[in-house]
Design a protein around this motif. Structure first.
Motif, short mmCIF file in Angstrom:
data_model
loop_
_atom_site.label_atom_id
_atom_site.label_comp_id
_atom_site.label_asym_id
_atom_site.label_seq_id
_atom_site.Cartn_x
_atom_site.Cartn_y
_atom_site.Cartn_z
N ASP A 49 0.84 -1.23 0.06
CA ASP A 49 0.00 0.12 0.04
C ASP A 49 0.87 1.15 -0.08
N THR A 50 0.69 1.97 -0.92
CA THR A 50 1.77 3.38 -1.15
C THR A 50 0.63 4.56 -1.32
N HIS A 51 1.13 5.39 -0.28
CA HIS A 51 0.40 6.64 -0.27
C HIS A 51 1.35 8.02 -0.35
N THR A 52 0.98 9.10 -0.70
CA THR A 52 1.82 10.27 -0.53
C THR A 52 1.50 11.09 0.73
N GLU A 53 2.24 11.97 0.95
CA GLU A 53 1.86 13.00 2.11
C GLU A 53 0.56 13.68 1.73
N LYS A 81 10.21 -9.38 9.18
CA LYS A 81 9.86 -10.29 9.48
C LYS A 81 9.29 -11.22 8.61
N VAL A 82 8.71 -10.51 7.65
CA VAL A 82 8.02 -11.52 6.24
C VAL A 82 8.73 -11.14 5.19
N TYR A 83 9.54 -10.40 5.05
CA TYR A 83 9.98 -9.78 3.52
C TYR A 83 11.19 -10.72 3.24
N ALA A 84 11.18 -11.22 2.05
CA ALA A 84 12.35 -12.27 1.46
C ALA A 84 12.88 -11.45 0.41
N GLU A 85 14.16 -11.17 0.67
CA GLU A 85 14.90 -10.28 -0.34
C GLU A 85 14.61 -11.06 -1.84
N GLY A 86 14.66 -10.03 -2.67
CA GLY A 86 14.77 -10.28 -4.13
C GLY A 86 13.37 -10.69 -4.78
N CYS A 87 12.38 -10.70 -3.84
CA CYS A 87 10.77 -11.00 -4.42
C CYS A 87 10.19 -9.78 -5.08
N PRO A 88 9.53 -9.79 -6.10
CA PRO A 88 8.96 -8.71 -6.82
C PRO A 88 8.09 -8.17 -5.72
N VAL A 89 7.91 -6.41 -5.62
CA VAL A 89 7.08 -5.83 -4.94
C VAL A 89 6.41 -4.92 -5.98
N VAL A 90 4.79 -5.15 -5.58
CA VAL A 90 4.02 -4.17 -6.44
C VAL A 90 3.33 -3.09 -5.44
N ASP A 91 3.80 -1.65 -5.72
CA ASP A 91 3.39 -0.48 -4.89
C ASP A 91 1.94 -0.42 -5.52
N LYS A 92 0.96 -0.12 -4.87
CA LYS A 92 -0.36 0.12 -4.93
C LYS A 92 -0.76 1.18 -4.30
N PRO A 93 -1.47 2.09 -5.35
CA PRO A 93 -2.07 3.48 -4.50
C PRO A 93 -3.53 3.16 -4.18
#
Length: 178
Positions: A49-53, A81-93
């Motif tokens: 989940d990605t928001h702006t100011e 605790k749950v992030y695994a390095e190198g996996c794709p991340v989709v930012d969503k507004p």
């Protein structure tokens, strides 16, 4: 190939601005599920989940006036605790990501080396009743013949009641509830 979608396991949703005891309680289950997928050579994709100011000036911000998941803040980050390095991340507004099906398709093609669909898609994460259900329905619409499941033990909603309501709604849309 199997794909696991880890929805919004961000600090603000676990124990930050919008955290709940139910969200904290699923962290170990989520990590175990991620490790199982990665251990079997399957793909794990995260959403964030990605928001702006200016969040409070958005429609969502006017309806939920709690600043959260502002890009670049600690609350926006996926929990270590749950992030695994190198996996794709989709930012969503927004609650659901229209880009997620393309990322799923791209990962399936990269893994299989051809124009192919995943064998199955499983979703876990937060919040069952907002972002998990939104992304599950988007994926079901994009991939109607791919089995899609949600692991209830790796999800939490805004309230326990809304979690259960969302699980029932997804089940009615032919999304398997584990």
């Amino acid at each position: 190939m199997k794909i696991l979608i880890v929805v919004d396991m961000q600090n603000d949703f676990i124990d930050g601005a919008l955290g709940t005891k139910e969200a904290v309680a699923i962290v170990d289950n989520v990590r175990k599920k991620i490790d199982e997928y990665l251990g079997s050579g399957s793909t794990v994709i995260y959403t964030r989940d990605t928001h702006t100011e200016a969040y409070l000036q958005t429609q969502e911000g006017r309806n939920l006036p709690v600043v959260h998941c502002v890009k670049g803040t600690p609350g926006w980050e996926i929990s270590e605790k749950v992030y695994a390095e190198g996996c794709p991340v989709v930012d969503k507004p927004s609650f659901g990501s229209l880009a997620l099906p393309e990322v799923v398709r791209s990962c399936a093609e990269k893994q299989e080396g051809q124009d192919t669909l995943p064998d199955s898609i499983e979703l876990i994460g937060l919040c069952t009743d907002i972002c998990v259900i939104s992304n599950a329905i988007i994926l079901k619409a994009a991939f109607p013949e791919v089995p899609i499941a949600v692991d209830a033990s790796c999800c939490a909603g805004v309230t326990p009641e809304s979690h259960e309501n969302a699980l029932s709604a997804m089940q009615m849309c032919q999304i398997q509830i584990l």
